[in-house]
Design an enzyme around this catalytic site. Structure first.
Site, short mmCIF file in Angstrom:
data_model
loop_
_atom_site.label_atom_id
_atom_site.label_comp_id
_atom_site.label_asym_id
_atom_site.label_seq_id
_atom_site.Cartn_x
_atom_site.Cartn_y
_atom_site.Cartn_z
N ALA A 1 0.82 -1.21 0.00
CA ALA A 1 0.00 0.00 0.00
C ALA A 1 0.85 1.27 0.00
O ALA A 1 0.46 2.29 -0.58
CB ALA A 1 -0.94 -0.01 1.20
N THR A 2 2.03 1.22 0.63
CA THR A 2 2.89 2.42 0.63
C THR A 2 3.24 2.80 -0.81
O THR A 2 3.12 3.98 -1.21
CB THR A 2 4.18 2.16 1.43
OG1 THR A 2 3.83 1.83 2.77
CG2 THR A 2 5.09 3.38 1.44
N GLN B 1 -6.54 -1.11 5.06
CA GLN B 1 -7.20 -1.75 6.21
C GLN B 1 -8.63 -2.16 5.90
O GLN B 1 -9.32 -2.69 6.76
CB GLN B 1 -7.21 -0.78 7.41
CG GLN B 1 -5.83 -0.40 7.91
CD GLN B 1 -5.14 -1.51 8.71
OE1 GLN B 1 -5.77 -2.49 9.12
NE2 GLN B 1 -3.84 -1.38 8.91
N ASN C 1 -6.34 2.86 10.41
CA ASN C 1 -5.55 1.75 10.95
C ASN C 1 -5.44 1.78 12.47
O ASN C 1 -5.11 0.77 13.09
CB ASN C 1 -4.16 1.72 10.32
CG ASN C 1 -3.50 3.07 10.34
OD1 ASN C 1 -4.03 4.04 9.80
ND2 ASN C 1 -2.33 3.16 10.94
N CYS D 1 6.10 4.97 18.51
CA CYS D 1 7.27 5.08 19.37
C CYS D 1 8.53 5.07 18.53
O CYS D 1 8.73 4.18 17.72
CB CYS D 1 7.27 3.88 20.31
SG CYS D 1 8.50 4.00 21.58
N HIS E 1 -0.41 -8.01 3.19
CA HIS E 1 -0.15 -8.54 4.54
C HIS E 1 -1.16 -8.11 5.59
O HIS E 1 -1.05 -8.50 6.75
CB HIS E 1 1.29 -8.21 4.98
CG HIS E 1 1.53 -6.78 5.34
ND1 HIS E 1 1.64 -6.36 6.64
CD2 HIS E 1 1.70 -5.68 4.58
CE1 HIS E 1 1.88 -5.05 6.66
NE2 HIS E 1 1.92 -4.62 5.42
C1 LIG Z 1 -3.90 2.61 6.16
C2 LIG Z 1 -2.57 2.07 5.75
N1 LIG Z 1 -1.98 2.53 4.64
C3 LIG Z 1 -0.79 2.08 4.22
C4 LIG Z 1 -0.11 1.12 4.92
C5 LIG Z 1 1.20 0.62 4.40
O1 LIG Z 1 1.01 -0.63 3.80
P1 LIG Z 1 2.24 -1.53 3.32
O2 LIG Z 1 2.83 -2.11 4.55
O3 LIG Z 1 1.59 -2.55 2.44
O4 LIG Z 1 3.16 -0.65 2.57
C6 LIG Z 1 -0.67 0.62 6.09
C7 LIG Z 1 0.05 -0.38 6.91
O5 LIG Z 1 0.57 -0.10 7.96
C8 LIG Z 1 -1.93 1.10 6.52
O6 LIG Z 1 -2.50 0.66 7.64
#
Ligand SMILES: Cc1ncc(COP(=O)(O)O)c(C=O)c1O
Length: 386
Positions: A75-76, A183, A155, A331, A205
């Site tokens: 997602a990033t 999410q 999240n 943290c 994941h």
């Molecule tokens: C809302 C949201 N966006 C993006 C991410 C990032 O996802 P990824 O770990 O697949 O890059 C996360 C994960 O922590 C998330 O909860």
């Protein structure tokens, strides 16, 4: 029944790979190792078929079309391609992006980067439940607005955004609508057509698939009409995301989504029952326990609660061998930063540091829930006595 300790209740951070997903992936590490782009021989052709099957599985849960899916590393990356790619592609039309203060850092930090590059970003506030007001979205639109990016589900506190309303507003103003659904997809029904979503990020994941795989949905037959590529190479994924296909990861993502599509309803009914039980048990035994996020418009597997007078890190330390949960604050090694989400919903002072996020998951059981309730109650009692 013997419990597997510590009981894992941090499924917003990541999920274990479902054994059915792992089984589907395994052949693609060894026997079926072909490069999915080398379709002139059998090895490559089989890998290609596996990628296209997974694409159909992604499409099915979103109500999208195969040509609208770009596989990414998560997602990033999808968020980065969406924001940076639209900003570059639409530069002639405008330079203004609307997002929200409770977004994941993958959006917020990309938005900040765009500001450094001269774009304008509006960060909308949320109410005390973490909901963004569609009216605020509409009021923020200017003739320079090119993109609205609002997360589907938060999240930390699990609040689910009014996607359909925002989609309608975006369409009425001719502005693209992106949602970070890392999410949400696989946890709640998402229909990109019905919700008016133009771009959507998802991740493997978070849904019992592997890490390092995700997808970006881009509406329409011509993704390059909306998004400029942000990295370059062999021209994979319609030129939007070059790089050799992560075939085992893609197969895992597809399988995970197929399972989620079938099992989401029954799973959520279980989670709803359990989170209700947990909250009631905490509130009965501990004074002043409050729920963060929206009471109804929330992810069924999320329970984010404030234990007043308790430092969440101290509670987590006591629970360390019994329950794996998360505190509501990010943290770093040198400082404990207050969570930007909890601050945005109005939590102040010590309350921000008294929050625990429980993220329930597919492999939790009734016995896990009873154990966690007992442990948390007794640890809070111990801390109160100190
Ligand atoms: C809302 C949201 N966006 C993006 C991410 C990032 O996802 P990824 O770990 O697949 O890059 C996360 C994960 O922590 C998330 O909860």
């Amino acid at each position: 029944m013997t419990l597997k300790l510590p009981i894992y209740m941090d499924h917003h951070a990541t999920t274990p790979v479902d054994p059915r997903v792992l089984d589907a992936m395994l052949p693609y590490f060894s026997q079926e190792f072909g490069n999915a782009s080398s379709i002139d021989h059998i090895y490559g052709a089989r890998a290609h078929q596996a990628v296209e099957k997974a694409r159909e599985q992604v499409v099915s849960i979103l109500n999208a079309r195969p040509e609208e899916i770009i596989f990414t590393s998560g997602a990033t990356e999808s968020d980065n391609i969406a924001l940076l790619g639209v900003a570059e592609k639409m530069a002639a039309e405008g330079d203004h992006i609307i997002t929200c203060v409770t977004e994941h850092k993958a959006i917020l930090d990309t938005a900040k980067h765009l500001e450094k590059m001269g774009k304008t970003v509006t960060y909308l506030p949320v109410d005390r439940y973490g909901l963004v007001d569609p009216g605020d979205v509409e009021n923020a639109i200017t003739d320079r607005t090119i993109l609205i990016s609002i997360m589907a589900a938060n999240n930390e506190i699990g609040t689910i955004a009014p996607l359909k309303e925002i989609g309608k507003i975006a369409k009425a103003h001719g502005v693209l609508f992106h949602t970070d659904a890392a999410q949400a997809v696989g946890h709640i029904p998402i229909d990109v057509k019905e919700m008016g979503i133009d771009l959507l990020s998802l991740s493997g994941h978070k849904i019992y698939g592997p890490k390092g795989i995700g997808a970006l949905y881009i509406r329409g037959a011509n993704p390059k009409g909306k998004v400029s590529p942000v990295m370059f190479g062999g021209g994979h994924e319609r030129g939007i995301r070059s790089g050799t296909y992560n075939v085992p990861g893609i197969v895992g993502l597809g399988t995970a989504l197929e399972i989620a599509e079938k099992e989401m309803g029954a799973e959520n009914a279980r989670f709803r029952k359990w989170t209700k039980q947990m909250l009631e048990a905490f509130q009965e035994n501990i004074e002043g326990v409050t729920l963060n996020g929206h009471p109804e418009k929330r992810l069924a597997h999320n329970l984010n609660v404030c234990f007043p007078g308790i430092e969440s890190k101290a509670l987590m330390h006591l629970l360390r061998n019994d329950v794996a949960v998360s505190a509501g604050s990010a943290c770093t090694t040198i400082s404990v930063e207050p969570s930007h989400v909890l601050s945005a919903i109005g939590l102040q002072g010590y309350k921000i540091f008294s929050v625990i996020r429980f993220g329930l998951g597919r492999f939790n059981s009734d016995a896990d829930i009873q154990y966690v309730i007992g442990k948390v109650n007794s640890c809070v009692y111990k801390l109160h006595k100190l």
